[in-house]
Design a protein around this motif. Structure first.
Motif, mmCIF file in Angstrom:
data_model
loop_
_atom_site.group_PDB
_atom_site.id
_atom_site.type_symbol
_atom_site.label_atom_id
_atom_site.label_comp_id
_atom_site.label_asym_id
_atom_site.label_seq_id
_atom_site.Cartn_x
_atom_site.Cartn_y
_atom_site.Cartn_z
ATOM 1 N N SER A 6 -1.382 -18.722 6.797
ATOM 2 C CA SER A 6 -2.323 -17.456 6.819
ATOM 3 C C SER A 6 -1.369 -16.982 7.272
ATOM 4 N N ILE A 7 -1.182 -15.315 6.484
ATOM 5 C CA ILE A 7 -0.528 -14.095 5.986
ATOM 6 C C ILE A 7 -0.767 -12.834 6.878
ATOM 7 N N GLY A 8 -0.740 -11.981 7.884
ATOM 8 C CA GLY A 8 -1.018 -10.727 8.284
ATOM 9 C C GLY A 8 -0.822 -9.835 8.406
ATOM 10 N N SER A 9 -0.639 -8.367 8.008
ATOM 11 C CA SER A 9 0.178 -7.317 8.958
ATOM 12 C C SER A 9 -0.705 -6.166 9.567
ATOM 13 N N ASN A 10 -0.396 -5.013 10.461
ATOM 14 C CA ASN A 10 -1.297 -3.986 10.908
ATOM 15 C C ASN A 10 0.269 -2.685 10.744
ATOM 16 N N GLU A 11 1.016 -2.560 10.653
ATOM 17 C CA GLU A 11 2.404 -1.811 10.350
ATOM 18 C C GLU A 11 3.507 -2.337 9.126
ATOM 19 N N HIS A 12 3.047 -1.488 8.570
ATOM 20 C CA HIS A 12 3.594 -1.371 7.106
ATOM 21 C C HIS A 12 3.397 -2.385 6.244
ATOM 22 N N PHE A 33 -0.585 -17.767 -3.613
ATOM 23 C CA PHE A 33 -1.561 -16.504 -3.011
ATOM 24 C C PHE A 33 -2.757 -16.149 -3.538
ATOM 25 N N SER A 34 -3.845 -16.279 -2.374
ATOM 26 C CA SER A 34 -5.393 -15.335 -2.370
ATOM 27 C C SER A 34 -4.752 -14.012 -2.968
ATOM 28 N N CYS A 35 -6.111 -13.091 -3.250
ATOM 29 C CA CYS A 35 -6.123 -11.835 -3.305
ATOM 30 C C CYS A 35 -6.200 -11.513 -1.447
ATOM 31 N N GLU A 36 -4.449 -10.190 -1.540
ATOM 32 C CA GLU A 36 -5.035 -9.647 -0.234
ATOM 33 C C GLU A 36 -6.194 -9.093 0.282
ATOM 34 N N LYS A 37 -6.722 -9.025 1.418
ATOM 35 C CA LYS A 37 -8.314 -8.862 1.581
ATOM 36 C C LYS A 37 -7.365 -7.648 3.626
ATOM 37 N N GLU A 38 -8.474 -6.818 3.222
ATOM 38 C CA GLU A 38 -8.173 -6.011 4.160
ATOM 39 C C GLU A 38 -9.759 -6.013 5.294
ATOM 40 N N THR A 39 -8.870 -6.182 6.534
ATOM 41 C CA THR A 39 -9.977 -6.673 7.565
ATOM 42 C C THR A 39 -9.967 -5.970 8.940
ATOM 43 N N ALA A 40 -11.147 -5.303 9.649
ATOM 44 C CA ALA A 40 -10.520 -4.341 11.289
ATOM 45 C C ALA A 40 -10.122 -5.604 11.728
ATOM 46 N N PRO A 41 -9.723 -4.871 12.933
ATOM 47 C CA PRO A 41 -8.910 -6.410 13.798
ATOM 48 C C PRO A 41 -10.085 -6.855 15.107
ATOM 49 N N LEU A 42 -9.619 -7.861 15.403
ATOM 50 C CA LEU A 42 -10.540 -8.682 15.830
ATOM 51 C C LEU A 42 -9.620 -8.546 17.480
ATOM 52 N N HIS A 45 -7.377 -3.674 20.587
ATOM 53 C CA HIS A 45 -8.187 -1.941 21.560
ATOM 54 C C HIS A 45 -7.210 -1.206 19.596
ATOM 55 N N ARG A 46 -6.155 -1.370 18.935
ATOM 56 C CA ARG A 46 -5.227 -0.536 18.412
ATOM 57 C C ARG A 46 -6.486 -0.831 16.651
ATOM 58 N N PRO A 47 -7.121 0.539 16.623
ATOM 59 C CA PRO A 47 -7.934 0.313 14.843
ATOM 60 C C PRO A 47 -7.550 0.258 13.932
ATOM 61 N N CYS A 48 -6.193 -0.045 13.857
ATOM 62 C CA CYS A 48 -5.070 0.066 12.494
ATOM 63 C C CYS A 48 -5.806 -1.276 11.713
ATOM 64 N N LEU A 49 -6.107 -1.682 10.500
ATOM 65 C CA LEU A 49 -6.685 -2.322 9.848
ATOM 66 C C LEU A 49 -5.606 -3.459 9.540
ATOM 67 N N PHE A 50 -5.982 -4.284 9.278
ATOM 68 C CA PHE A 50 -4.863 -5.271 8.959
ATOM 69 C C PHE A 50 -5.149 -5.928 7.228
ATOM 70 N N SER A 51 -4.343 -5.977 6.481
ATOM 71 C CA SER A 51 -3.763 -7.071 5.324
ATOM 72 C C SER A 51 -4.078 -8.235 5.658
ATOM 73 N N ASN A 52 -4.384 -9.544 5.265
ATOM 74 C CA ASN A 52 -4.291 -10.680 5.801
ATOM 75 C C ASN A 52 -4.453 -11.188 3.798
ATOM 76 N N GLN A 53 -3.822 -12.817 3.411
ATOM 77 C CA GLN A 53 -4.090 -13.408 2.295
ATOM 78 C C GLN A 53 -3.830 -14.801 3.200
ATOM 79 N N VAL A 54 -3.966 -15.838 2.135
ATOM 80 C CA VAL A 54 -4.209 -17.213 2.303
ATOM 81 C C VAL A 54 -3.062 -18.246 1.333
ATOM 82 N N ALA A 55 -2.517 -18.617 1.346
ATOM 83 C CA ALA A 55 -1.485 -19.122 0.664
ATOM 84 C C ALA A 55 -1.401 -20.750 0.338
ATOM 85 N N CYS A 56 -1.213 -21.307 -0.199
ATOM 86 C CA CYS A 56 -0.828 -22.783 -0.575
ATOM 87 C C CYS A 56 0.576 -23.517 -0.911
#
Length: 123
Positions: A6-12, A33-42, A45-56
């Motif tokens: 899994s690949i994720g980022s909430n900054e740049h 790579f799968s498509c990128e998904k935008e997700t809320a943080p789990l 407290h910082r509200p910045c959204l994440f970009s997430n992706q899965v790769a094989c």
């Protein structure tokens, strides 16, 4: 061995996700790579959204060596221990599965991971 990460980022997010895809592609030529998904943080407290992706990908490297490669990419994106206190995730790349062993069962169940696995025809 087959790896799922899994690949994720909430900054740049755009730059860091691109860096991850580029470096992973250089290391593992058959990576998909799968498509990128935008997700809320789990659990943050910082509200910045994440970009997430899965790769094989497949690799002859052992899991320890693959993890070392992933940590090097995270560091290249500027990830540092101090960021954790500020809930900044410049880049996070985790092995979810190695061969048929699920390494991170909690992450494996997340919706964006399951969507990515379906996209990659893994589940």
């Amino acid at each position: 061995m087959r790896y799922v990460v899994s690949i994720g980022s909430n900054e740049h997010r755009q730059e860091n996700m691109l860096l991850a895809r580029r470096r992973l592609s250089e290391l593992f030529s058959d990576i998909r790579f799968s498509c990128e998904k935008e997700t809320a943080p789990l659990y943050l407290h910082r509200p910045c959204l994440f970009s997430n992706q899965v790769a094989c990908f497949y690799s002859d490297l052992c899991a320890e060596d693959v993890c070392a490669c992933l940590k090097n990419i995270e560091r290249e994106a500027g990830r540092s221990p101090e960021d954790k206190l500020q809930e900044i995730v410049k880049l996070d790349i985790d092995v979810l599965m190695c061969e048929d062993a699920i390494i991170r069962p909690g992450d494996w169940k997340r919706e964006y991971v399951q969507d990515g696995l379906k996209y990659l025809n893994i589940v």
